[in-house]
Design a protein around this motif. Structure first.
Motif, PDB file in Angstrom:
ATOM      1  N   ARG A  44       0.832  -1.213   0.000  1.00 53.75           N
ATOM      2  CA  ARG A  44       0.000   0.000   0.000  1.00 53.75           C
ATOM      3  C   ARG A  44       0.865   1.262   0.000  1.00 53.75           C
ATOM      4  N   ALA A  45       0.551   2.167  -0.915  1.00 54.80           N
ATOM      5  CA  ALA A  45       1.214   3.471  -1.088  1.00 54.80           C
ATOM      6  C   ALA A  45       2.566   3.383  -1.797  1.00 54.80           C
ATOM      7  N   ASN A  46       3.081   2.166  -2.080  1.00 51.64           N
ATOM      8  CA  ASN A  46       4.321   2.049  -2.851  1.00 51.64           C
ATOM      9  C   ASN A  46       4.046   2.391  -4.304  1.00 51.64           C
ATOM     10  N   ARG A  47       5.068   2.932  -4.979  1.00 47.39           N
ATOM     11  CA  ARG A  47       4.977   3.295  -6.395  1.00 47.39           C
ATOM     12  C   ARG A  47       6.118   2.647  -7.161  1.00 47.39           C
ATOM     13  N   PHE A  48       5.872   2.403  -8.440  1.00 44.36           N
ATOM     14  CA  PHE A  48       6.897   1.824  -9.303  1.00 44.36           C
ATOM     15  C   PHE A  48       6.718   2.414 -10.694  1.00 44.36           C
ATOM     16  N   SER A  49       7.775   2.987 -11.248  1.00 43.70           N
ATOM     17  CA  SER A  49       7.706   3.622 -12.568  1.00 43.70           C
ATOM     18  C   SER A  49       7.990   2.626 -13.678  1.00 43.70           C
ATOM     19  N   ILE A  50       7.239   2.760 -14.772  1.00 44.15           N
ATOM     20  CA  ILE A  50       7.422   1.938 -15.968  1.00 44.15           C
ATOM     21  C   ILE A  50       7.787   2.874 -17.109  1.00 44.15           C
TER      22      ILE A  50
END
Length: 91
Positions: A44-50
Protein backbone atom coordinates in the motif's frame (compact mmCIF):
# COMPACT_ATOMS: atom_id res chain seq x y z
CA UNK A 1 -8.56 3.91 -13.14
CA UNK A 2 -8.22 1.40 -10.32
CA UNK A 3 -7.57 -2.29 -11.04
CA UNK A 4 -8.31 -5.10 -8.59
CA UNK A 5 -6.54 -8.47 -8.49
CA UNK A 6 -7.62 -11.45 -6.42
CA UNK A 7 -4.97 -13.42 -4.53
CA UNK A 8 -2.80 -15.31 -7.04
CA UNK A 9 -4.09 -13.44 -10.10
CA UNK A 10 -1.44 -12.39 -12.60
CA UNK A 11 -1.51 -9.56 -15.12
CA UNK A 12 1.10 -8.05 -17.42
CA UNK A 13 1.19 -4.32 -18.08
CA UNK A 14 2.98 -2.61 -20.96
CA UNK A 15 3.27 1.18 -21.12
CA UNK A 16 3.21 2.29 -24.74
CA UNK A 17 3.31 6.08 -24.38
CA UNK A 18 5.29 8.01 -21.78
CA UNK A 19 6.35 6.90 -18.35
CA UNK A 20 3.65 5.35 -16.18
CA UNK A 21 3.59 4.79 -12.43
CA UNK A 22 1.95 1.85 -10.71
CA UNK A 23 0.64 2.92 -7.31
CA UNK A 24 -0.60 0.23 -4.93
CA UNK A 25 -3.85 1.23 -3.24
CA UNK A 26 -4.31 -1.89 -1.10
CA UNK A 27 -2.77 -5.31 -0.60
CA UNK A 28 0.58 -6.68 -1.70
CA UNK A 29 1.85 -7.19 -5.26
CA UNK A 30 4.90 -9.05 -6.57
CA UNK A 31 6.33 -7.23 -9.61
CA UNK A 32 8.80 -8.52 -12.20
CA UNK A 33 10.16 -6.15 -14.88
CA UNK A 34 11.38 -7.24 -18.33
CA UNK A 35 15.17 -7.14 -18.57
CA UNK A 36 15.58 -6.94 -14.76
CA UNK A 37 16.66 -10.00 -12.77
CA UNK A 38 15.28 -8.48 -9.54
CA UNK A 39 11.76 -8.94 -8.21
CA UNK A 40 9.91 -6.25 -6.26
CA UNK A 41 7.27 -6.48 -3.53
CA UNK A 42 4.92 -3.50 -3.55
CA UNK A 43 2.62 -2.67 -0.65
CA UNK A 44 0.00 0.00 0.00
CA UNK A 45 1.21 3.47 -1.09
CA UNK A 46 4.32 2.05 -2.85
CA UNK A 47 4.98 3.29 -6.40
CA UNK A 48 6.90 1.82 -9.30
CA UNK A 49 7.71 3.62 -12.57
CA UNK A 50 7.42 1.94 -15.97
CA UNK A 51 9.34 3.40 -18.91
CA UNK A 52 7.80 3.63 -22.41
CA UNK A 53 7.61 0.23 -24.16
CA UNK A 54 8.64 -1.52 -20.93
CA UNK A 55 6.50 -4.33 -19.54
CA UNK A 56 5.99 -5.68 -16.04
CA UNK A 57 4.19 -8.70 -14.63
CA UNK A 58 2.15 -8.25 -11.46
CA UNK A 59 0.96 -11.04 -9.17
CA UNK A 60 -1.30 -10.37 -6.20
CA UNK A 61 0.15 -12.01 -3.09
CA UNK A 62 -3.17 -11.19 -1.43
CA UNK A 63 -6.22 -9.34 -2.75
CA UNK A 64 -4.78 -6.08 -4.06
CA UNK A 65 -5.67 -2.98 -6.02
CA UNK A 66 -3.52 -0.52 -7.93
CA UNK A 67 -3.76 2.49 -10.20
CA UNK A 68 -1.77 3.45 -13.29
CA UNK A 69 -0.79 7.09 -13.34
CA UNK A 70 0.82 8.90 -16.30
CA UNK A 71 4.09 10.68 -15.47
CA UNK A 72 2.52 13.97 -16.56
CA UNK A 73 -1.16 14.63 -16.20
CA UNK A 74 -1.23 16.14 -19.71
CA UNK A 75 0.58 13.26 -21.40
CA UNK A 76 -1.65 10.80 -23.27
CA UNK A 77 -1.56 7.35 -21.72
CA UNK A 78 -2.17 4.15 -23.61
CA UNK A 79 -1.72 0.95 -21.64
CA UNK A 80 -2.02 -2.59 -22.87
CA UNK A 81 -3.19 -5.08 -20.26
CA UNK A 82 -2.73 -8.78 -20.93
CA UNK A 83 -4.69 -11.19 -18.76
CA UNK A 84 -3.64 -14.86 -18.99
CA UNK A 85 -6.48 -17.16 -20.15
CA UNK A 86 -6.36 -19.09 -16.86
CA UNK A 87 -7.45 -15.94 -15.02
CA UNK A 88 -10.31 -15.29 -17.43
CA UNK A 89 -11.66 -18.83 -17.02
CA UNK A 90 -11.31 -18.98 -13.24
CA UNK A 91 -14.43 -20.31 -11.53
Amino acid sequence: MEYVLGKGEVISVAASAGNQTIQVVAGEIWLTRSGDSRDYILRRANRFSIAPAESVVLEALEEASFTLVPAEATAPARLILHVPPAVLHKA
